[in-house]
Design a protein around this motif. Structure first.
Motif, PDB file in Angstrom:
ATOM      1  N   ALA A   1     -14.865  21.908  39.959  1.00 42.88           N
ATOM      2  CA  ALA A   1     -14.515  23.510  40.241  1.00 42.88           C
ATOM      3  C   ALA A   1     -15.237  24.079  40.847  1.00 42.88           C
ATOM      4  O   ALA A   1     -15.050  25.294  41.604  1.00 42.88           O
ATOM      5  CB  ALA A   1     -14.759  23.405  38.580  1.00 42.88           C
TER       6      ALA A   1
ATOM      7  N   VAL B   1     -17.993  27.833  37.877  1.00 44.81           N
ATOM      8  CA  VAL B   1     -17.306  28.731  38.055  1.00 44.81           C
ATOM      9  C   VAL B   1     -17.773  30.339  37.583  1.00 44.81           C
ATOM     10  O   VAL B   1     -17.528  31.218  37.766  1.00 44.81           O
ATOM     11  CB  VAL B   1     -16.214  29.093  36.903  1.00 44.81           C
ATOM     12  CG1 VAL B   1     -14.669  29.986  37.731  1.00 44.81           C
ATOM     13  CG2 VAL B   1     -15.037  27.632  38.126  1.00 44.81           C
TER      14      VAL B   1
ATOM     15  N   ALA C   1     -13.410  27.212  42.957  1.00 49.99           N
ATOM     16  CA  ALA C   1     -14.390  28.563  42.570  1.00 49.99           C
ATOM     17  C   ALA C   1     -14.348  28.989  44.446  1.00 49.99           C
ATOM     18  O   ALA C   1     -14.046  30.989  44.246  1.00 49.99           O
ATOM     19  CB  ALA C   1     -15.200  28.930  41.939  1.00 49.99           C
TER      20      ALA C   1
ATOM     21  N   LEU D   1      -9.916  29.060  34.668  1.00 50.81           N
ATOM     22  CA  LEU D   1     -10.207  27.871  35.063  1.00 50.81           C
ATOM     23  C   LEU D   1      -9.216  26.734  34.142  1.00 50.81           C
ATOM     24  O   LEU D   1      -9.243  27.085  33.299  1.00 50.81           O
ATOM     25  CB  LEU D   1     -11.768  27.173  34.576  1.00 50.81           C
ATOM     26  CG  LEU D   1     -11.783  25.920  35.250  1.00 50.81           C
ATOM     27  CD1 LEU D   1     -11.208  25.598  36.568  1.00 50.81           C
ATOM     28  CD2 LEU D   1     -13.281  25.295  34.260  1.00 50.81           C
TER      29      LEU D   1
ATOM     30  N   VAL E   1      -8.255  27.232  40.371  1.00 49.30           N
ATOM     31  CA  VAL E   1      -9.607  28.535  39.533  1.00 49.30           C
ATOM     32  C   VAL E   1      -8.587  29.452  40.000  1.00 49.30           C
ATOM     33  O   VAL E   1      -8.250  29.380  40.939  1.00 49.30           O
ATOM     34  CB  VAL E   1     -10.657  28.733  40.239  1.00 49.30           C
ATOM     35  CG1 VAL E   1     -10.879  29.846  39.466  1.00 49.30           C
ATOM     36  CG2 VAL E   1     -11.692  27.450  39.796  1.00 49.30           C
TER      37      VAL E   1
END
Length: 392
Positions: A24, A62, A28, A45, A94
């Motif tokens: 993640a 995130v 991001a 997400l 993302v």
């Protein structure tokens, strides 16, 4: 007016790292690099099923990287970002957008059992909405029935999204809403003040000719243009080339139902595709996966990869009509990808080529896609549905 950004900007990122937090964070940071210092008004997400256990930490990561005003998403069977589709294995996608002057309202809707049936709570008023993103837990929320009821009450609700099925088993999926992990219902965001165009690409080739339903009850068609529906189907199949016969045998035949009859002629995007659930040889009736009405127009279709590719590209071109796009959300069927196309990443690459950039695209593989046909949102199968965010 915010000095940080004067135009809509979108960035997307993708990671196949095996740790949910790491994946993640990497995705991001990719999205942030595309946005620069612009503030994030809305972010999504999308996690693969392998990252379900780390969803809370992934969401928090995130949040730290992007500081979004709103953060939504889900755990899905596969994720998409930029020009890559991760159909299997760990993955995080993302999508982040700076949307100056936009009004964004998020919601969590749940289904409740009542004495009169099922009631839905928490769904917002859609007046003035330019787009509604809608992610559904298919095990706890009746998406098809809800959309049918919504179409009776709303005129042209612009819903786009899909069923988030995790690995396909109960308790392996999750929904995200403003940093919280939810395990039932549906989540979404209502956007106002944002120019958005929607695309639904169903990838079916028409066969035979349009026919008006002249006798029907519920989801059963008895007659088409005054003759038994089964006889009309056999007649249409008899006109197929050898190649089309193979498509019909491998992919099955679908019924295309016209939703908006106010056209001089019908194009691919005017049909809602539904499967044939059953055939009655004695009566010549056909059972479809959708209620029908007398007077509605029907045309049989077959599904194939070549038509799906052509349909997606044509629909994208028609929706763009020369306009520039800041970014796009893509919700594609888990029956597409390498299950339909000979090459990997088909839908992601096709969208990126149409937009002249795939850096601002993200989404997920769905167990059912949501998008409008004839101005009304429906639950689909084997489709690619998109929301295109215009630049200007």
């Amino acid at each position: 007016m915010r000095p940080e950004t004067l135009t809509r900007r979108v960035g997307a990122g993708l990671s196949d790292s095996t740790g949910a937090t790491e994946a993640a964070g990497e995705a991001a940071r990719e999205a942030r690099a595309a946005l620069g210092a612009a503030p994030v008004d809305l972010a999504f997400l999308f996690l693969s099923g392998e990252h379900r256990s780390g969803a809370e930490e992934a969401l928090a990561e995130v949040g730290r990287e992007l500081a979004p005003a709103h953060l939504l998403g889900c755990v899905a069977q596969g994720v998409v970002a930029r020009d890559t589709e991760l159909e299997t294995g760990p993955g995080a996608a993302v999508w982040a957008a700076s949307l100056p002057e936009a009004e964004i309202e998020t919601f969590h809707s749940v289904a409740l059992n009542t004495d009169d049936g099922v009631a839905v709570s928490g769904f917002p008023i859609l007046e003035g909405a330019d787009l509604v993103t809608f992610f559904v837990d298919p095990f706890t929320f009746p998406a098809a029935g809800f959309l049918s009821k919504l179409n009776e009450e709303e005129d042209g609700a612009p819903l786009v999204g899909g069923l988030a099925a995790g690995t396909g088993e109960p308790d392996t999926q999750a929904l995200f809403l403003d940093g919280e992990v939810l395990t039932e219902g549906a989540v979404g965001a209502v956007l106002r003040g944002v120019p958005v165009r929607t695309v639904v690409s169903q990838g079916c080739a028409p066969i035979g000719r349009d026919a008006v339903i002249t006798s029907a009850e519920g989801n059963v068609v008895f007659e088409l243009a005054g003759e038994p529906a089964l006889e009309r189907l056999k007649t249409d199949l008899g006109t197929l080339s050898d190649e089309e016969q193979q498509l019909a045998a491998s992919g099955g035949v679908l019924a295309g139902l016209v939703i908006d009859e106010n056209r001089s002629e019908y194009r691919r995007g005017d049909y809602l595709m539904r499967g044939l659930l059953g055939i009655d040889e004695d009566t010549g009736a056909l059972a479809l996966g959708e209620p029908v009405r007398v007077g509605q127009t029907l045309r049989f279709h077959v599904r194939d990869a070549r038509t799906a590719d052509e349909d997606l590209r044509q629909n994208l071109s028609g929706a763009l009509d020369g306009d520039q796009v800041a970014g796009a959300l893509l919700f594609t069927c888990n029956g597409r990808g390498t299950n339909m196309f000979p090459e990997r990443d088909h839908d992601a690459r096709a969208v990126g080529e149409a937009l002249n950039s795939g850096d601002a695209l993200a989404g997920f593989f769905c167990a059912g896609e949501i998008g409008p046909v004839g101005g009304k949102p429906f639950l689909h199968g084997f489709t690619a549905t998109l929301a295109l965010f215009l630049q200007g």
